[in-house]
Motif scaffolding. Structure first.
Motif, PDB file in Angstrom:
ATOM      1  N   LEU A  24       0.856  -1.181   0.000  1.00 33.56           N
ATOM      2  CA  LEU A  24       0.000   0.000   0.000  1.00 33.56           C
ATOM      3  C   LEU A  24       0.895   1.235   0.000  1.00 33.56           C
ATOM      4  O   LEU A  24       1.920   1.263   0.695  1.00 33.56           O
ATOM      5  CB  LEU A  24      -0.898   0.025   1.246  1.00 33.56           C
ATOM      6  CG  LEU A  24      -2.338  -0.421   1.067  1.00 33.56           C
ATOM      7  CD1 LEU A  24      -2.411  -1.836   0.583  1.00 33.56           C
ATOM      8  CD2 LEU A  24      -3.131  -0.227   2.320  1.00 33.56           C
ATOM      9  N   LYS A  26       0.902   5.653   0.145  1.00 34.80           N
ATOM     10  CA  LYS A  26       0.122   6.852   0.441  1.00 34.80           C
ATOM     11  C   LYS A  26       0.929   8.086   0.061  1.00 34.80           C
ATOM     12  O   LYS A  26       2.146   8.017  -0.117  1.00 34.80           O
ATOM     13  CB  LYS A  26      -0.277   6.905   1.913  1.00 34.80           C
ATOM     14  CG  LYS A  26       0.891   7.068   2.883  1.00 34.80           C
ATOM     15  CD  LYS A  26       0.373   7.088   4.306  1.00 34.80           C
ATOM     16  CE  LYS A  26       1.512   7.183   5.307  1.00 34.80           C
ATOM     17  NZ  LYS A  26       1.012   7.216   6.686  1.00 34.80           N
ATOM     18  N   GLU A  28       2.218  11.637   1.227  1.00 33.82           N
ATOM     19  CA  GLU A  28       2.409  12.531   2.365  1.00 33.82           C
ATOM     20  C   GLU A  28       3.557  13.476   2.052  1.00 33.82           C
ATOM     21  O   GLU A  28       4.543  13.081   1.426  1.00 33.82           O
ATOM     22  CB  GLU A  28       2.613  11.770   3.674  1.00 33.82           C
ATOM     23  CG  GLU A  28       3.846  10.930   3.773  1.00 33.82           C
ATOM     24  CD  GLU A  28       3.968  10.201   5.114  1.00 33.82           C
ATOM     25  OE1 GLU A  28       2.941   9.924   5.770  1.00 33.82           O
ATOM     26  OE2 GLU A  28       5.106   9.916   5.487  1.00 33.82           O
ATOM     27  N   VAL A  32       4.934  10.213  -2.821  1.00 34.22           N
ATOM     28  CA  VAL A  32       4.326   8.902  -2.604  1.00 34.22           C
ATOM     29  C   VAL A  32       5.324   8.067  -1.797  1.00 34.22           C
ATOM     30  O   VAL A  32       6.497   7.971  -2.156  1.00 34.22           O
ATOM     31  CB  VAL A  32       4.017   8.208  -3.952  1.00 34.22           C
ATOM     32  CG1 VAL A  32       3.375   6.848  -3.704  1.00 34.22           C
ATOM     33  CG2 VAL A  32       3.105   9.067  -4.816  1.00 34.22           C
ATOM     34  N   ASP A  35       3.227   2.663   2.560  1.00 38.34           N
ATOM     35  CA  ASP A  35       2.386   2.721   3.757  1.00 38.34           C
ATOM     36  C   ASP A  35       2.388   1.378   4.486  1.00 38.34           C
ATOM     37  O   ASP A  35       2.477   1.326   5.695  1.00 38.34           O
ATOM     38  CB  ASP A  35       0.957   3.103   3.351  1.00 38.34           C
ATOM     39  CG  ASP A  35       0.030   3.280   4.540  1.00 38.34           C
ATOM     40  OD1 ASP A  35       0.488   3.749   5.589  1.00 38.34           O
ATOM     41  OD2 ASP A  35      -1.164   2.950   4.412  1.00 38.34           O
ATOM     42  N   GLU A  55      -9.637   7.193   3.718  1.00 31.77           N
ATOM     43  CA  GLU A  55      -8.453   7.826   3.133  1.00 31.77           C
ATOM     44  C   GLU A  55      -8.089   7.126   1.835  1.00 31.77           C
ATOM     45  O   GLU A  55      -8.229   5.910   1.719  1.00 31.77           O
ATOM     46  CB  GLU A  55      -7.249   7.721   4.085  1.00 31.77           C
ATOM     47  CG  GLU A  55      -7.340   8.623   5.289  1.00 31.77           C
ATOM     48  CD  GLU A  55      -6.104   8.477   6.165  1.00 31.77           C
ATOM     49  OE1 GLU A  55      -5.000   8.260   5.620  1.00 31.77           O
ATOM     50  OE2 GLU A  55      -6.249   8.553   7.394  1.00 31.77           O
ATOM     51  N   CYS A  56      -7.588   7.900   0.872  1.00 29.34           N
ATOM     52  CA  CYS A  56      -7.163   7.340  -0.417  1.00 29.34           C
ATOM     53  C   CYS A  56      -5.848   6.588  -0.262  1.00 29.34           C
ATOM     54  O   CYS A  56      -5.027   6.919   0.607  1.00 29.34           O
ATOM     55  CB  CYS A  56      -6.982   8.462  -1.440  1.00 29.34           C
ATOM     56  SG  CYS A  56      -8.480   9.400  -1.759  1.00 29.34           S
ATOM     57  N   ARG A  57      -5.632   5.616  -1.130  1.00 24.37           N
ATOM     58  CA  ARG A  57      -4.371   4.874  -1.188  1.00 24.37           C
ATOM     59  C   ARG A  57      -4.175   4.369  -2.617  1.00 24.37           C
ATOM     60  O   ARG A  57      -5.132   4.192  -3.368  1.00 24.37           O
ATOM     61  CB  ARG A  57      -4.373   3.647  -0.265  1.00 24.37           C
ATOM     62  CG  ARG A  57      -4.337   3.928   1.212  1.00 24.37           C
ATOM     63  CD  ARG A  57      -3.010   4.503   1.650  1.00 24.37           C
ATOM     64  NE  ARG A  57      -2.912   4.660   3.083  1.00 24.37           N
ATOM     65  CZ  ARG A  57      -3.299   5.727   3.762  1.00 24.37           C
ATOM     66  NH1 ARG A  57      -3.862   6.737   3.137  1.00 24.37           N
ATOM     67  NH2 ARG A  57      -3.153   5.796   5.059  1.00 24.37           N
ATOM     68  N   TYR A  58      -2.919   4.087  -2.940  1.00 21.48           N
ATOM     69  CA  TYR A  58      -2.596   3.287  -4.123  1.00 21.48           C
ATOM     70  C   TYR A  58      -2.151   1.945  -3.572  1.00 21.48           C
ATOM     71  O   TYR A  58      -1.615   1.859  -2.472  1.00 21.48           O
ATOM     72  CB  TYR A  58      -1.421   3.874  -4.911  1.00 21.48           C
ATOM     73  CG  TYR A  58      -1.619   5.260  -5.450  1.00 21.48           C
ATOM     74  CD1 TYR A  58      -2.707   5.586  -6.256  1.00 21.48           C
ATOM     75  CD2 TYR A  58      -0.681   6.250  -5.193  1.00 21.48           C
ATOM     76  CE1 TYR A  58      -2.857   6.853  -6.766  1.00 21.48           C
ATOM     77  CE2 TYR A  58      -0.828   7.523  -5.702  1.00 21.48           C
ATOM     78  CZ  TYR A  58      -1.913   7.831  -6.485  1.00 21.48           C
ATOM     79  OH  TYR A  58      -2.072   9.082  -7.001  1.00 21.48           O
ATOM     80  N   SER A  82     -10.108   5.215  -3.640  1.00 21.48           N
ATOM     81  CA  SER A  82     -10.556   6.583  -3.401  1.00 21.48           C
ATOM     82  C   SER A  82     -11.986   6.542  -2.854  1.00 21.48           C
ATOM     83  O   SER A  82     -12.948   6.766  -3.583  1.00 21.48           O
ATOM     84  CB  SER A  82     -10.491   7.370  -4.715  1.00 21.48           C
ATOM     85  OG  SER A  82     -10.818   8.715  -4.513  1.00 21.48           O
ATOM     86  N   SER A  86     -13.574   9.998   1.739  1.00 14.70           N
ATOM     87  CA  SER A  86     -12.313  10.744   1.887  1.00 14.70           C
ATOM     88  C   SER A  86     -12.504  12.202   1.465  1.00 14.70           C
ATOM     89  O   SER A  86     -13.454  12.540   0.770  1.00 14.70           O
ATOM     90  CB  SER A  86     -11.183  10.086   1.096  1.00 14.70           C
ATOM     91  OG  SER A  86     -11.499  10.062  -0.264  1.00 14.70           O
ATOM     92  N   TYR A  94      -4.802  12.425  -5.384  1.00 14.68           N
ATOM     93  CA  TYR A  94      -4.544  11.037  -5.791  1.00 14.68           C
ATOM     94  C   TYR A  94      -4.889  10.816  -7.265  1.00 14.68           C
ATOM     95  O   TYR A  94      -4.150  10.165  -7.989  1.00 14.68           O
ATOM     96  CB  TYR A  94      -5.308  10.046  -4.900  1.00 14.68           C
ATOM     97  CG  TYR A  94      -4.565   9.685  -3.637  1.00 14.68           C
ATOM     98  CD1 TYR A  94      -3.845   8.502  -3.542  1.00 14.68           C
ATOM     99  CD2 TYR A  94      -4.553  10.537  -2.538  1.00 14.68           C
ATOM    100  CE1 TYR A  94      -3.149   8.168  -2.392  1.00 14.68           C
ATOM    101  CE2 TYR A  94      -3.862  10.220  -1.378  1.00 14.68           C
ATOM    102  CZ  TYR A  94      -3.159   9.032  -1.318  1.00 14.68           C
ATOM    103  OH  TYR A  94      -2.464   8.710  -0.188  1.00 14.68           O
TER     104      TYR A  94
END
Length: 130
Positions: A24, A26, A28, A32, A35, A55-58, A82, A86, A94
């Motif tokens: 994962l 994120k 911040e 990128v 996570d 919260e969004c994540r890839y 997504s 969020s 994102y």
């Protein structure tokens, strides 16, 4: 949007050594970062449980499956998570960074966009693999 070197390094380890089942990522501080790393023994349910609800994540997931000819195969999925809950600004960040980030990860075979867990259920992932 910058991509931390660790993202590419961990992705290469997933792809070539199969060191992880999933990763994962994120965003911040304008970059990128990794996570969470999923151990090779973790299941798809473990992967699904790793996503924050609001919260969004890839994510990338190394999906193993058996074809109708009984061949063992694997495909690397890229998932853009997504959720509707969020923040709008984060969804925009994102969405606008996704293609650039995906280009950094050479070897993605299937892409999924999900706003709800049902959109990346095991059945959907399996259906896209065959």
């Amino acid at each position: 949007m910058a991509v931390h070197d660790d993202c590419k390094l961990r992705f290469q380890e997933l792809k070539s050594k199969r060191s992880y089942r999933f990763i994962l990522f994120k965003i911040e501080q304008q970059q990128v970062v990794v996570d969470k790393l999923g151990e090779p023994t973790e299941s798809y349910d473990d992967f699904m449980a790793s996503f924050p609800a609001d919260e969004c994540r890839y994510a990338v997931y190394d999906f193993d499956f058996t074809t109708e000819e009984n061949c063992q195969k694997s495909k690397i999925y890229f998932i853009a998570w997504s959720p509707d809950t969020s923040r709008v600004r984060m969804k925009m960040v994102y969405a606008s960074s996704k293609d650039r980030f995906k280009r950094e990860l050479d070897g993605i075979q299937v892409e999924l966009q999900a706003t709800d867990p049902s959109e990346m259920s095991f059945d959907i992932v399996k259906g896209r693999a065959l």
